[in-house]
Design an enzyme around this catalytic site. Sequence first.
Site, mmCIF file in Angstrom:
data_model
loop_
_atom_site.group_PDB
_atom_site.id
_atom_site.type_symbol
_atom_site.label_atom_id
_atom_site.label_comp_id
_atom_site.label_asym_id
_atom_site.label_seq_id
_atom_site.Cartn_x
_atom_site.Cartn_y
_atom_site.Cartn_z
ATOM 1 N N LYS A 192 -0.661 106.968 39.183
ATOM 2 C CA LYS A 192 0.324 106.300 38.346
ATOM 3 C C LYS A 192 1.695 106.940 38.565
ATOM 4 O O LYS A 192 1.865 108.157 38.412
ATOM 5 C CB LYS A 192 -0.064 106.414 36.873
ATOM 6 C CG LYS A 192 -1.327 105.651 36.493
ATOM 7 C CD LYS A 192 -1.102 104.151 36.478
ATOM 8 C CE LYS A 192 -2.298 103.418 35.898
ATOM 9 N NZ LYS A 192 -2.065 101.947 35.821
ATOM 10 N N LYS A 248 -7.971 90.995 36.883
ATOM 11 C CA LYS A 248 -8.605 91.593 35.719
ATOM 12 C C LYS A 248 -9.102 90.470 34.816
ATOM 13 O O LYS A 248 -8.364 89.506 34.563
ATOM 14 C CB LYS A 248 -7.617 92.488 34.956
ATOM 15 C CG LYS A 248 -7.155 93.701 35.741
ATOM 16 C CD LYS A 248 -6.087 94.484 34.984
ATOM 17 C CE LYS A 248 -5.608 95.680 35.807
ATOM 18 N NZ LYS A 248 -4.438 96.349 35.173
#
Length: 330
Positions: free
Chosen positions: A150, A250
């Site tokens: 990240k 997703k």
Amino acid sequence: MVRTLSARIERFPVRGAFTISRGAKTHVDVVVAEVTDGMHIGRGEGTAIYYKGDCAALALAALTGVTGAVAAGAGRGDLLALLPAGAARNALDCALWDLEAKQSGIRVWPRLGLPVPQPMLTAYTISLGDPAAMAAAAAAMRGRELLKVKLGGDGGAAADMERLVAVRRAAPDARLIVDANEAWGSTDIERTLARIAPLGVELVEQPVPAGRDAELEGLRCAVPLAADESCHDRSSLDAIVGRYRFINIKLDKAGGLTEALALRHAAAARGLGVMTGCMLCTSLAIAPAFLVGMQGIYVDFDGPLLIEDRPHGLHFEGSDVFPPDAALWG
């Protein structure tokens, strides 16, 4: 038989902290849908897409609002009209798939014409932090084959480069994916990609804010780009082609397994590669996503590893996630 829908919110604590460019989380609230015909129970789980303004309470209210329609016989094909894409529709759609499998005695994967599911390599997320903290996290996971890093924190591109170099030094043999979570909108993306490519980064997710994808038009990308926040369902694809080479599917974004499967097929028809990912969630949410993941290239199913998962969840071994059994879902 008359079907009954019930729903509830469940809370699961995060292991340590989960930090991305938009902030940190200490727990996740998921909505669980259960549909029963009196003999069998189908279950599904959804996590609200918080950056779209959704939350677990709203998802629960949405499910409560369609209990009558489900009792009257509404099926998966009716959900597009009943509910918008999001956690509520995902939970209900997956619960109906699960119920159908239990009623028929046939698992979902053969009903889809898929081969027997096998263990899959999953990415593991290194949360955003200072370089030393991220290096320590990477070192602790250096045995994992694929790390998802990240980025997009304070300090801009230069600070992100320091973070990434620190992770690479701590885990020299790991494959790396970067997730900017929309935070590179003010960055020279072409130059940034050229700088990180020598570190062995294979993929960069969502460098610019959703809706600003045109800024990627015509870039010479040293690392392929994947659309995450910019790609929710099939209606997103027109803005993706020519700007990204991959999409991140997703089930919460798509609004269920049904739309996620259709999105995977539509993406493949447009020449787009697929990563299948997840929100923070338990194994109950990953189980149906597994069937999409086995048809893609990258899988990021570490949600249950980042929280205190529900009992009898998925089995993780080394860098692999194993297929769900029928007791969990499908």
